[in-house]
Design a protein around this motif. Structure first.
Motif, PDB file in Angstrom:
ATOM      1  N   ARG A  83     -11.679   7.932  26.991  1.00 45.59           N
ATOM      2  CA  ARG A  83     -12.493   9.148  27.151  1.00 45.59           C
ATOM      3  C   ARG A  83     -11.705  10.238  27.865  1.00 45.59           C
ATOM      4  O   ARG A  83     -11.721  11.410  27.469  1.00 45.59           O
ATOM      5  CB  ARG A  83     -13.768   8.826  27.930  1.00 45.59           C
ATOM      6  CG  ARG A  83     -14.656  10.056  28.160  1.00 45.59           C
ATOM      7  CD  ARG A  83     -15.861   9.741  28.997  1.00 45.59           C
ATOM      8  NE  ARG A  83     -15.435   9.292  30.326  1.00 45.59           N
ATOM      9  CZ  ARG A  83     -16.216   8.662  31.185  1.00 45.59           C
ATOM     10  NH1 ARG A  83     -17.472   8.390  30.873  1.00 45.59           N
ATOM     11  NH2 ARG A  83     -15.774   8.293  32.357  1.00 45.59           N
ATOM     12  N   ARG A 116      -9.078  11.631  25.508  1.00 48.02           N
ATOM     13  CA  ARG A 116      -9.742  12.466  24.490  1.00 48.02           C
ATOM     14  C   ARG A 116     -10.181  13.813  25.065  1.00 48.02           C
ATOM     15  O   ARG A 116     -10.176  14.820  24.359  1.00 48.02           O
ATOM     16  CB  ARG A 116     -10.958  11.736  23.901  1.00 48.02           C
ATOM     17  CG  ARG A 116     -10.632  10.759  22.834  1.00 48.02           C
ATOM     18  CD  ARG A 116      -9.959  11.380  21.621  1.00 48.02           C
ATOM     19  NE  ARG A 116     -10.761  12.455  21.050  1.00 48.02           N
ATOM     20  CZ  ARG A 116     -10.251  13.580  20.542  1.00 48.02           C
ATOM     21  NH1 ARG A 116      -8.969  13.799  20.522  1.00 48.02           N
ATOM     22  NH2 ARG A 116     -11.055  14.504  20.046  1.00 48.02           N
ATOM     23  N   SER A 117     -10.543  13.844  26.342  1.00 43.05           N
ATOM     24  CA  SER A 117     -10.956  15.109  26.960  1.00 43.05           C
ATOM     25  C   SER A 117      -9.791  16.103  26.999  1.00 43.05           C
ATOM     26  O   SER A 117     -10.003  17.295  27.151  1.00 43.05           O
ATOM     27  CB  SER A 117     -11.510  14.876  28.366  1.00 43.05           C
ATOM     28  OG  SER A 117     -10.471  14.586  29.280  1.00 43.05           O
ATOM     29  N   SER A 174     -24.905   8.638  26.362  1.00 48.07           N
ATOM     30  CA  SER A 174     -24.869  10.095  26.237  1.00 48.07           C
ATOM     31  C   SER A 174     -23.643  10.638  25.510  1.00 48.07           C
ATOM     32  O   SER A 174     -23.568  11.834  25.241  1.00 48.07           O
ATOM     33  CB  SER A 174     -24.957  10.730  27.622  1.00 48.07           C
ATOM     34  OG  SER A 174     -23.853  10.315  28.401  1.00 48.07           O
ATOM     35  N   SER A 175     -22.676   9.790  25.227  1.00 46.95           N
ATOM     36  CA  SER A 175     -21.490  10.270  24.518  1.00 46.95           C
ATOM     37  C   SER A 175     -20.954   9.163  23.619  1.00 46.95           C
ATOM     38  O   SER A 175     -21.251   7.991  23.809  1.00 46.95           O
ATOM     39  CB  SER A 175     -20.413  10.735  25.503  1.00 46.95           C
ATOM     40  OG  SER A 175     -19.914   9.638  26.241  1.00 46.95           O
ATOM     41  N   PHE A 176     -20.153   9.573  22.670  1.00 51.64           N
ATOM     42  CA  PHE A 176     -19.599   8.621  21.713  1.00 51.64           C
ATOM     43  C   PHE A 176     -18.110   8.894  21.562  1.00 51.64           C
ATOM     44  O   PHE A 176     -17.700  10.057  21.483  1.00 51.64           O
ATOM     45  CB  PHE A 176     -20.295   8.766  20.354  1.00 51.64           C
ATOM     46  CG  PHE A 176     -19.667   7.957  19.268  1.00 51.64           C
ATOM     47  CD1 PHE A 176     -19.703   6.572  19.307  1.00 51.64           C
ATOM     48  CD2 PHE A 176     -19.025   8.577  18.217  1.00 51.64           C
ATOM     49  CE1 PHE A 176     -19.111   5.812  18.309  1.00 51.64           C
ATOM     50  CE2 PHE A 176     -18.429   7.832  17.203  1.00 51.64           C
ATOM     51  CZ  PHE A 176     -18.478   6.449  17.255  1.00 51.64           C
ATOM     52  N   LEU A 177     -17.319   7.849  21.560  1.00 47.15           N
ATOM     53  CA  LEU A 177     -15.888   7.987  21.328  1.00 47.15           C
ATOM     54  C   LEU A 177     -15.601   7.568  19.888  1.00 47.15           C
ATOM     55  O   LEU A 177     -15.562   6.380  19.576  1.00 47.15           O
ATOM     56  CB  LEU A 177     -15.093   7.108  22.304  1.00 47.15           C
ATOM     57  CG  LEU A 177     -15.101   7.568  23.750  1.00 47.15           C
ATOM     58  CD1 LEU A 177     -14.520   6.502  24.666  1.00 47.15           C
ATOM     59  CD2 LEU A 177     -14.336   8.865  23.899  1.00 47.15           C
ATOM     60  N   GLN A 221     -21.351   4.436  26.407  1.00 47.97           N
ATOM     61  CA  GLN A 221     -22.270   5.366  27.064  1.00 47.97           C
ATOM     62  C   GLN A 221     -23.337   5.814  26.078  1.00 47.97           C
ATOM     63  O   GLN A 221     -23.033   6.084  24.914  1.00 47.97           O
ATOM     64  CB  GLN A 221     -21.534   6.617  27.554  1.00 47.97           C
ATOM     65  CG  GLN A 221     -20.750   6.412  28.811  1.00 47.97           C
ATOM     66  CD  GLN A 221     -20.176   7.735  29.300  1.00 47.97           C
ATOM     67  OE1 GLN A 221     -19.707   8.539  28.518  1.00 47.97           O
ATOM     68  NE2 GLN A 221     -20.226   7.941  30.600  1.00 47.97           N
TER      69      GLN A 221
END
Length: 144
Positions: free
Chosen positions: A22, A25-26, A53-56, A51
């Motif tokens: 993550r 990726r940010s 709330s987010s997906f990778l 998570q």
């Protein structure tokens, strides 16, 4: 020259790996992840559940070409099939063939004796080639 990092003493390897992916990726980088097939399957499952709330987004070599081309994270035994050269994350025991094609190599070291012994061999190999190695001891930090 490839930047090589060793991360070790991770309390929860899969959670740590997801956090690290993550974070990379940010920075808008594409990531090839290699390792044993069982490790890659486990990581794929962890990425789906990491998570709410987010997906990778990630893929494997078995996914359709359109998915592989659109995915910023590729999970597979051969890191060169993805066609990008920014970051290689190694979950395996061996020195990745062609690692020097990548700008950054991240070695995630298992906490068991075998994993540590294999990491020492990789460390010596990279040192013998003249690489400056960075180390991140996770007993001193909770985040990658």
């Amino acid at each position: 020259m490839t930047r090589i990092e060793f991360h070790f003493n991770m309390a929860e390897r899969w959670v740590y790996t997801c956090r690290l992916l993550r974070k990379i990726r940010s920075q808008d980088m594409r990531i090839a992840v290699m390792g044993a097939p069982a490790s890659l399957v486990q990581l794929g499952a962890e990425l789906w559940a990491f998570q709410d709330s987010s997906f990778l987004p990630h893929c494997s070599p078995e996914d359709p070409l359109e998915v592989r081309q659109a995915s910023p994270i590729g999970l597979g035994p051969d890191p060169h099939v993805w066609g990008f050269d920014e970051v290689l994350v190694n979950l395996g025991d061996e020195v990745p063939e062609g690692f020097d094609r990548f700008k950054r190599l991240v070695e995630l070291v298992s906490n068991d004796d075998h994993g540590r012994a294999q990491a020492r061999l990789r460390w010596k190999h990279y040192k013998s080639l003249g690489y400056e190695l960075l180390q991140y001891d996770q007993t001193q930090s909770a985040e990658p």
